[in-house]
Design a protein around this motif. Structure first.
Motif, mmCIF file in Angstrom:
data_model
loop_
_atom_site.group_PDB
_atom_site.id
_atom_site.type_symbol
_atom_site.label_atom_id
_atom_site.label_comp_id
_atom_site.label_asym_id
_atom_site.label_seq_id
_atom_site.Cartn_x
_atom_site.Cartn_y
_atom_site.Cartn_z
ATOM 1 N N LEU A 130 8.833 25.336 5.276
ATOM 2 C CA LEU A 130 9.435 24.456 4.272
ATOM 3 C C LEU A 130 8.790 23.091 4.233
ATOM 4 O O LEU A 130 8.868 22.382 3.229
ATOM 5 C CB LEU A 130 10.932 24.305 4.549
ATOM 6 C CG LEU A 130 11.312 23.695 5.901
ATOM 7 C CD1 LEU A 130 12.525 22.785 5.736
ATOM 8 C CD2 LEU A 130 11.621 24.787 6.909
ATOM 9 N N GLY A 131 8.157 22.703 5.336
ATOM 10 C CA GLY A 131 7.526 21.399 5.402
ATOM 11 C C GLY A 131 7.347 20.977 6.838
ATOM 12 O O GLY A 131 8.140 21.335 7.714
ATOM 13 N N THR A 132 6.287 20.258 7.095
ATOM 14 C CA THR A 132 6.009 19.654 8.393
ATOM 15 C C THR A 132 5.560 18.235 8.082
ATOM 16 O O THR A 132 4.584 18.051 7.347
ATOM 17 C CB THR A 132 4.894 20.422 9.133
ATOM 18 O OG1 THR A 132 5.292 21.800 9.261
ATOM 19 C CG2 THR A 132 4.620 19.841 10.493
ATOM 20 N N ALA A 185 0.830 -1.220 0.000
ATOM 21 C CA ALA A 185 0.000 0.000 0.000
ATOM 22 C C ALA A 185 0.859 1.263 0.000
ATOM 23 O O ALA A 185 1.977 1.274 0.503
ATOM 24 C CB ALA A 185 -0.911 0.017 1.228
ATOM 25 N N THR A 186 0.313 2.307 -0.590
ATOM 26 C CA THR A 186 0.880 3.659 -0.447
ATOM 27 C C THR A 186 0.059 4.378 0.613
ATOM 28 O O THR A 186 -1.176 4.345 0.576
ATOM 29 C CB THR A 186 0.767 4.425 -1.778
ATOM 30 O OG1 THR A 186 1.456 3.677 -2.788
ATOM 31 C CG2 THR A 186 1.359 5.819 -1.673
ATOM 32 N N LEU A 187 0.771 5.015 1.544
ATOM 33 C CA LEU A 187 0.066 5.737 2.610
ATOM 34 C C LEU A 187 0.028 7.232 2.283
ATOM 35 O O LEU A 187 1.023 7.797 1.822
ATOM 36 C CB LEU A 187 0.762 5.489 3.953
ATOM 37 C CG LEU A 187 0.784 4.005 4.369
ATOM 38 C CD1 LEU A 187 1.594 3.824 5.645
ATOM 39 C CD2 LEU A 187 -0.638 3.479 4.557
ATOM 40 N N HIS A 188 -1.111 7.851 2.495
ATOM 41 C CA HIS A 188 -1.326 9.255 2.142
ATOM 42 C C HIS A 188 -1.504 10.094 3.408
ATOM 43 O O HIS A 188 -1.646 9.552 4.512
ATOM 44 C CB HIS A 188 -2.562 9.376 1.237
ATOM 45 C CG HIS A 188 -2.449 8.574 -0.010
ATOM 46 N ND1 HIS A 188 -1.892 9.055 -1.176
ATOM 47 C CD2 HIS A 188 -2.790 7.284 -0.284
ATOM 48 C CE1 HIS A 188 -1.906 8.115 -2.093
ATOM 49 N NE2 HIS A 188 -2.452 7.026 -1.595
ATOM 50 N N GLY A 246 7.635 10.130 4.508
ATOM 51 C CA GLY A 246 8.170 9.597 3.260
ATOM 52 C C GLY A 246 8.308 10.636 2.167
ATOM 53 O O GLY A 246 8.926 10.365 1.131
ATOM 54 N N THR A 247 7.718 11.821 2.378
ATOM 55 C CA THR A 247 7.822 12.892 1.386
ATOM 56 C C THR A 247 9.178 13.578 1.539
ATOM 57 O O THR A 247 9.542 13.998 2.635
ATOM 58 C CB THR A 247 6.703 13.935 1.617
ATOM 59 O OG1 THR A 247 5.439 13.251 1.650
ATOM 60 C CG2 THR A 247 6.707 14.982 0.519
ATOM 61 N N ASP A 248 9.928 13.683 0.434
ATOM 62 C CA ASP A 248 11.208 14.398 0.483
ATOM 63 C C ASP A 248 10.962 15.892 0.663
ATOM 64 O O ASP A 248 9.971 16.431 0.172
ATOM 65 C CB ASP A 248 11.986 14.193 -0.824
ATOM 66 C CG ASP A 248 12.426 12.742 -1.003
ATOM 67 O OD1 ASP A 248 12.538 12.023 -0.001
ATOM 68 O OD2 ASP A 248 12.640 12.345 -2.177
ATOM 69 N N ILE A 249 11.895 16.534 1.347
ATOM 70 C CA ILE A 249 11.779 17.972 1.630
ATOM 71 C C ILE A 249 13.013 18.668 1.062
ATOM 72 O O ILE A 249 14.139 18.246 1.335
ATOM 73 C CB ILE A 249 11.745 18.217 3.160
ATOM 74 C CG1 ILE A 249 10.609 17.441 3.838
ATOM 75 C CG2 ILE A 249 11.700 19.708 3.478
ATOM 76 C CD1 ILE A 249 9.263 18.066 3.750
ATOM 77 N N HIS A 250 12.800 19.702 0.295
ATOM 78 C CA HIS A 250 13.948 20.485 -0.178
ATOM 79 C C HIS A 250 14.463 21.395 0.934
ATOM 80 O O HIS A 250 13.679 22.059 1.609
ATOM 81 C CB HIS A 250 13.548 21.349 -1.382
ATOM 82 C CG HIS A 250 13.491 20.551 -2.640
ATOM 83 N ND1 HIS A 250 14.594 20.283 -3.409
ATOM 84 C CD2 HIS A 250 12.455 19.933 -3.251
ATOM 85 C CE1 HIS A 250 14.247 19.543 -4.443
ATOM 86 N NE2 HIS A 250 12.950 19.310 -4.374
ATOM 87 N N ARG A 251 15.773 21.430 1.083
ATOM 88 C CA ARG A 251 16.381 22.433 1.953
ATOM 89 C C ARG A 251 15.876 23.799 1.508
ATOM 90 O O ARG A 251 15.889 24.120 0.310
ATOM 91 C CB ARG A 251 17.901 22.366 1.807
ATOM 92 C CG ARG A 251 18.669 23.428 2.619
ATOM 93 C CD ARG A 251 20.164 23.264 2.393
ATOM 94 N NE ARG A 251 20.589 21.948 2.857
ATOM 95 C CZ ARG A 251 20.903 21.639 4.114
ATOM 96 N NH1 ARG A 251 20.892 22.587 5.033
ATOM 97 N NH2 ARG A 251 21.248 20.418 4.456
ATOM 98 N N PRO A 252 15.401 24.617 2.433
ATOM 99 C CA PRO A 252 14.807 25.892 1.998
ATOM 100 C C PRO A 252 15.864 26.941 1.666
ATOM 101 O O PRO A 252 16.962 26.922 2.211
ATOM 102 C CB PRO A 252 14.018 26.338 3.224
ATOM 103 C CG PRO A 252 14.763 25.752 4.376
ATOM 104 C CD PRO A 252 15.272 24.419 3.889
ATOM 105 N N MET A 253 15.500 27.835 0.786
ATOM 106 C CA MET A 253 16.197 29.104 0.599
ATOM 107 C C MET A 253 15.580 30.095 1.589
ATOM 108 O O MET A 253 14.455 29.919 2.041
ATOM 109 C CB MET A 253 15.983 29.635 -0.815
ATOM 110 C CG MET A 253 16.478 28.741 -1.926
ATOM 111 S SD MET A 253 18.284 28.545 -1.966
ATOM 112 C CE MET A 253 18.813 30.246 -2.268
ATOM 113 N N GLY A 254 16.322 31.139 1.874
ATOM 114 C CA GLY A 254 15.739 32.154 2.728
ATOM 115 C C GLY A 254 16.672 33.320 2.943
ATOM 116 O O GLY A 254 17.841 33.283 2.539
#
Lengths: 405, 405
Positions: free
Chosen positions: B250-252, B110-113, B167-175
């Motif tokens: 950037l992501g949580t 399964a893929t989890l959402h 499991g979602t990749d996160i880009h290092r943020p610019m700032g």
């Protein structure tokens, strides 16, 4: 005042009054209902509302059925080409010699609703006068302006669930404040307004990808008046170090009409002069402000009045900065400009500034005020003055009811 | 460890492993898909997922068709009696001697959402160790703990659009950060995690009406693991006076499984001792914490570990405070606990604390780290230990990808 042709004329007579907020040059979008009919999308013209859902049902406009929804989000999500097409078609239909059988509803017979489901709400802080005045009151004049203020638009995430449409009563909030002998739970004693312009985001952006200022400008659907009610005593006690929270969550009132970018385009203006060069990601190719009078009233009496072009950061710059970290934006996001204040007390957009922190009372219809009292009604207005017409927002009002615990 | 009966046994064999996160006592809710099928609601049991939509289609469960949605919001909105009924029925069906024809899917297939559409996201600051440690690094030890900290849960509105599933990749943020010769636009150099527990709000509240702590507790549907990725250099430059903004956008990352209050009830615990009495609106009739081990890993190596019961304010207290001004809460609102840190460095939930602001590197699989590098994977975990079983959340991971501008 922009140069240009004589004002266009509409077969809706009231739209041709030069003091009407809703001439044919405006055509702002909103959501309305009549009697027991379901809320649906409309456009204001003079003293009437064009029933967009009925127009589409009659084949006069095309928007994939989105006008029948009780919010504009679905229409807005169709994108800029559809916005432009609907505006052009309505201009044609409403002009003298247009289609006088268009389905109209008298505004006096309609109830106006929140025009968009607000996805998320962000509030900025882009008037230098306001930032300095409020900073000096909270932290003293030497620490008034934060060091990053001239380098980037400072903002914080507000609460979308408490955004309401003009005419909604607001209860004075309860909250925790610093009392003389320790923290107290009390009804707010320093309740204030904030005169702002709100930008409605009209396009999603992608997580992890920032947008340029030029792209950000194209993402904005339009603007509303925005009163960010503020509980100053609750704010003073809670806001360090994570920012304002419950002091801003009692309610935020917006106008029922969203004025489009297209309607404001002739009034494009420079903002406040740049004091230091901005980093490239915030630089604009053209000025992003509008020459537009904005003011507020209390119990019908004019109070503060200034111009949107006193601001230091435009909505497009704020939106570009907002995506800087890769934060995705979504249709229906609302960005408050920050309180709009000119340099003089009578040009300020908040009582905190106008009364110098509650020290210098002002007179409202013969009564003294330092902050808002129960029963007071605050109204916002704005209009951009054209040659023989003006672009306005209609009223944006709210009345404060007593606290309840 | 709670007293009680022997652990229950399920006919799903893996659920009976005492180290399995998903025994029959847990039954967390999530959203999954298989192959090209549409995402739908499920419950984890052992190494399997109960297909709730298929169960309802077969008449085994009843939830007004809400399990067919790609998010749990509609099910959650049905209310606590329905939550309890579904849990009781699933316990019966999954117990030894239950219904072995139940429609199950192997978790491995399964893929989890994202389990809920996050309506709004609020992040708090409820571990005194963390508040002191971080406050000392940002403002010095004498100003570390804000004066209101022991009197109320300090929080700020975060950004819901950047909440993603494990499991979602996160880009290092610019700032924008403060450089040696002025502000700079740069890829974040001090990227951090925050180990938190997230509470999912399961009931709306009414604008203008606050809720008590007891009512707030009943409004919570359940809990997720929550990693509030934080860009410390961006945060330091931006956060005064309006709080963290792009440094937190950037992501949580949250876990795909929502563990219900019912599953955690046997682990109810006192939190950190009260240092001063709380105002009545924040007092709880019974302790609102859980005895639950929580920790994090980097590239598979265990890093910090502590217990949720070190916290000073419970999710119910945070939610009650959140409604204090009359702010309405909605189904799907997510409340982050704040970083969970014990007093010792190896008990901290953020690198900023563990490395004392980047001054004392830690070793990860033989490599030095002060902050997160590109390619690093951070994982969170939590489990409450019962007698012969444990309640867990499964993994909550994210990998940092290089910045892109």
């Amino acid at each position: 005042m922009p140069q240009g042709d004589m004002p266009r004329r509409s077969w809706v007579a009231a739209a041709n009054d030069p003091e009407c907020d809703f001439p044919i040059e405006n055509l702002p979008f909103g959501v309305f209902s009549t009697g027991s009919d379901a809320p649906r999308c409309g456009v204001a013209i003079g003293d009437m509302i064009v029933d967009l859902a009925a127009c589409e049902a009659r084949g006069l406009l095309s928007a994939e059925g989105t006008f029948a929804a009780p919010r504009l989000n679905d229409f807005i999500a169709l994108g800029r080409p559809v916005w432009d097409e609907v505006r052009a078609r309505l201009t044609e239909l409403l002009a003298e010699g247009g289609d006088e059988t268009l389905p109209l509803v008298a505004m006096a017979d309609a109830t106006l609703h929140l025009p968009v489901r607000v996805t998320e709400f962000t509030d900025f802080y882009a008037s230098k006068n306001h930032a300095f005045n409020v900073g000096a009151l909270f932290r003293g004049p030497e620490n008034a302006l934060p060091p990053q203020w001239t380098h980037m638009p400072i903002g914080y995430n507000g609460r979308a669930s408490s955004v309401v449409v003009s005419g909604t009563d607001i209860h004075r909030p309860m909250g925790q404040v610093k009392g003389e002998s320790g923290p107290e739970w009390t009804a707010c004693r320093r309740l204030d307004l904030e005169l702002e312009l709100g930008a409605v985001v009209g396009m999603d952006s992608t997580m992890g990808e920032r947008v340029s200022v030029a792209e950000a400008e194209r993402m904005i659907f339009g603007y509303v008046l925005l009163n960010d009610w503020s509980a100053r005593d609750i704010q003073a006690w809670e806001y360090q170090p994570l920012g304002p929270f419950q002091s801003k969550a009692l309610g935020t009132t917006i106008s029922p009409w969203i004025v489009t970018q297209a309607a404001l385009e002739p009034f494009r203006s420079e903002g406040a002069p740049r004091e230091v060069p901005l980093l490239p990601y915030l630089q604009e190719e053209r000025p992003g402000f509008y020459d537009m009078t904005m003011g507020w009233t209390m119990n019908g009496q004019p109070m503060g009045e200034t111009n949107y072009n006193v601001m230091y950061y435009s909505s497009a710059q704020q939106l570009a900065h907002h995506t800087g970290s890769g934060c995705p934006m979504r249709v229906g996001d609302l960005l408050g400009s920050g309180t709009i204040s000119g340099p003089a007390p009578e040009q300020t957009g908040a009582l905190l500034e106008m009364t110098e922190g509650g020290k210098k009372p002002v007179t409202v219809n013969g009564e003294e005020r330092v902050f808002i009292q129960d029963g007071d009604e605050v109204g916002l207005y704005a209009h951009a003055q054209g040659d023989g017409y003006r672009i306005g927002f209609g009223p944006c009002t709210g009345t404060i009811l007593p606290a309840r615990d």
